[in-house]
Design an enzyme around this catalytic site. Sequence first.
Site, PDB file in Angstrom:
ATOM      1  N   GLY A  19     -10.391  11.401  37.144  1.00  0.00           N
ATOM      2  CA  GLY A  19      -9.898  11.301  38.512  1.00  0.00           C
ATOM      3  C   GLY A  19     -10.301  12.493  39.351  1.00  0.00           C
ATOM      4  O   GLY A  19     -11.140  13.314  38.956  1.00  0.00           O
ATOM      5  N   LEU A 112       1.697  18.157  34.715  1.00  0.00           N
ATOM      6  CA  LEU A 112       1.636  18.290  36.172  1.00  0.00           C
ATOM      7  C   LEU A 112       2.739  17.453  36.803  1.00  0.00           C
ATOM      8  O   LEU A 112       2.781  16.232  36.632  1.00  0.00           O
ATOM      9  CB  LEU A 112       0.271  17.849  36.692  1.00  0.00           C
ATOM     10  CG  LEU A 112      -0.784  18.929  36.893  1.00  0.00           C
ATOM     11  CD1 LEU A 112      -0.463  19.777  38.102  1.00  0.00           C
ATOM     12  CD2 LEU A 112      -0.909  19.805  35.650  1.00  0.00           C
ATOM     13  N   TYR A 143       8.534   8.109  42.849  1.00  0.00           N
ATOM     14  CA  TYR A 143       7.467   8.867  42.213  1.00  0.00           C
ATOM     15  C   TYR A 143       7.940  10.271  41.829  1.00  0.00           C
ATOM     16  O   TYR A 143       7.730  10.736  40.707  1.00  0.00           O
ATOM     17  CB  TYR A 143       6.273   8.947  43.173  1.00  0.00           C
ATOM     18  CG  TYR A 143       5.176   9.888  42.757  1.00  0.00           C
ATOM     19  CD1 TYR A 143       4.462   9.679  41.573  1.00  0.00           C
ATOM     20  CD2 TYR A 143       4.836  10.983  43.551  1.00  0.00           C
ATOM     21  CE1 TYR A 143       3.441  10.549  41.202  1.00  0.00           C
ATOM     22  CE2 TYR A 143       3.817  11.845  43.191  1.00  0.00           C
ATOM     23  CZ  TYR A 143       3.125  11.624  42.009  1.00  0.00           C
ATOM     24  OH  TYR A 143       2.131  12.485  41.640  1.00  0.00           O
ATOM     25  N   PRO A 170       2.089  21.367  41.614  1.00  0.00           N
ATOM     26  CA  PRO A 170       1.060  21.645  42.621  1.00  0.00           C
ATOM     27  C   PRO A 170       1.438  21.050  43.975  1.00  0.00           C
ATOM     28  O   PRO A 170       2.017  19.969  44.064  1.00  0.00           O
ATOM     29  CB  PRO A 170      -0.185  20.958  42.056  1.00  0.00           C
ATOM     30  CG  PRO A 170       0.377  19.818  41.256  1.00  0.00           C
ATOM     31  CD  PRO A 170       1.690  20.306  40.688  1.00  0.00           C
ATOM     32  N   HIS A 186      -4.432  10.219  50.830  1.00  0.00           N
ATOM     33  CA  HIS A 186      -3.529  11.149  51.496  1.00  0.00           C
ATOM     34  C   HIS A 186      -4.127  11.553  52.843  1.00  0.00           C
ATOM     35  O   HIS A 186      -5.217  11.129  53.217  1.00  0.00           O
ATOM     36  CB  HIS A 186      -3.278  12.355  50.600  1.00  0.00           C
ATOM     37  CG  HIS A 186      -2.471  12.032  49.382  1.00  0.00           C
ATOM     38  ND1 HIS A 186      -1.108  11.867  49.412  1.00  0.00           N
ATOM     39  CD2 HIS A 186      -2.837  11.825  48.088  1.00  0.00           C
ATOM     40  CE1 HIS A 186      -0.665  11.582  48.211  1.00  0.00           C
ATOM     41  NE2 HIS A 186      -1.698  11.552  47.383  1.00  0.00           N
ATOM     42  N   LYS A 194     -11.568   8.713  59.027  1.00  0.00           N
ATOM     43  CA  LYS A 194     -11.377   8.117  60.350  1.00  0.00           C
ATOM     44  C   LYS A 194     -12.208   8.835  61.407  1.00  0.00           C
ATOM     45  O   LYS A 194     -12.836   8.195  62.259  1.00  0.00           O
ATOM     46  CB  LYS A 194      -9.895   8.152  60.729  1.00  0.00           C
ATOM     47  CG  LYS A 194      -9.027   7.139  59.999  1.00  0.00           C
ATOM     48  CD  LYS A 194      -7.587   7.218  60.486  1.00  0.00           C
ATOM     49  CE  LYS A 194      -6.714   6.166  59.835  1.00  0.00           C
ATOM     50  NZ  LYS A 194      -5.320   6.207  60.346  1.00  0.00           N
ATOM     51  N   ASP A 276       7.007   9.903  59.248  1.00  0.00           N
ATOM     52  CA  ASP A 276       6.499  11.263  59.109  1.00  0.00           C
ATOM     53  C   ASP A 276       6.587  11.767  57.674  1.00  0.00           C
ATOM     54  O   ASP A 276       5.849  12.654  57.269  1.00  0.00           O
ATOM     55  CB  ASP A 276       7.316  12.224  59.982  1.00  0.00           C
ATOM     56  CG  ASP A 276       6.792  12.289  61.409  1.00  0.00           C
ATOM     57  OD1 ASP A 276       5.594  12.049  61.619  1.00  0.00           O
ATOM     58  OD2 ASP A 276       7.597  12.587  62.304  1.00  0.00           O
TER      59      ASP A 276
END
Length: 334
Positions: A19, A112, A143, A170, A186, A194, A276
Amino acid sequence: MTEDGYWDGRTVMVTGGDGFLGSHLVDELRTRSDSVEVFVPRSRNYDLRERAHVRRAFQDSGADVVIHLAATVGGIGANRRNPGRYFYDNAVMGIELLEMARQFDVDKCTILGTICAYPADTPVPFSEEDLFDGYPEETNAPYGIAKKALLTQSKAYRKQYDFNSIYLLPVNLYGPRDDFDLETSHVIPAIIRKCVEARERGDDTVTAWGTGEPTREFLYVKDAVDGILAATERYDESDPVNLGVGEEISIRELVETIAELTGFQGEIVWDTSKPDGQQRRCLDTTRARERFGWEASTEFADGLAETIQWYEANRERIHTAEQDASAATDQSES
């Protein structure tokens, strides 16, 4: 700073090693020793949600160090669509992996976590001492709680079995090889994509989610790798440790910076119907510095420029891979 010879002759299992973060970590591991063996249990061969598959990964690898990076994760939109999946996948992967690492008597397990585990109203900067002082921000809670459960497991295993595992938190990562798929990415890769595409099309506007007022902290992926490896080499305690830079930036300033760096000269339109998320995120990084001598070193503007450069150079390959994946999904559903 690296502990000379730490990795020599070791076999290291890196879950999620193909990943974004994992690929950088595997690359760096191989530069640190000519005799380190790296084993990446790829999902097509090992479903880490299944105990039998996890056991087979340990049998096949003979790993004596495990670095658990694998996660099912996405941005705010993906978290809102998949709360059940994100909870189950992340909890069960970590629980089974840590249990099998104990059973196979590995020397060290580095886990992690995520700063999504912090309570929604954590005082800024986030201190590790505040981790259990409230409920996480609602969007990311499933999560975050799943990943936080692994800290409890890690502490319990050290206490009962004297098993050496550590837990790192992290902050938001960015850098080359990030996920640029707008469905799952993210904020940094999403806005980079974009802005680049809008510049190429000659669009007058780019739409960003929310108000732009919340703040975030971002850690360059290669700094994160250095922190993870430093902790694995030199840290052997149960207390969780933040990995970050200790500085925050508003989403509005971030988007404007990316627009400037990508050459997009149009208007940023803020879609305030979108959430937000947590209002502020910034870490206290004192513990990492004091306990294993690690600090981030990449300037944010430099890291952003490298990320943009990588995306521009790999756009065609990324888009082709997305089209192939979409076609395969359509075929399987027909």
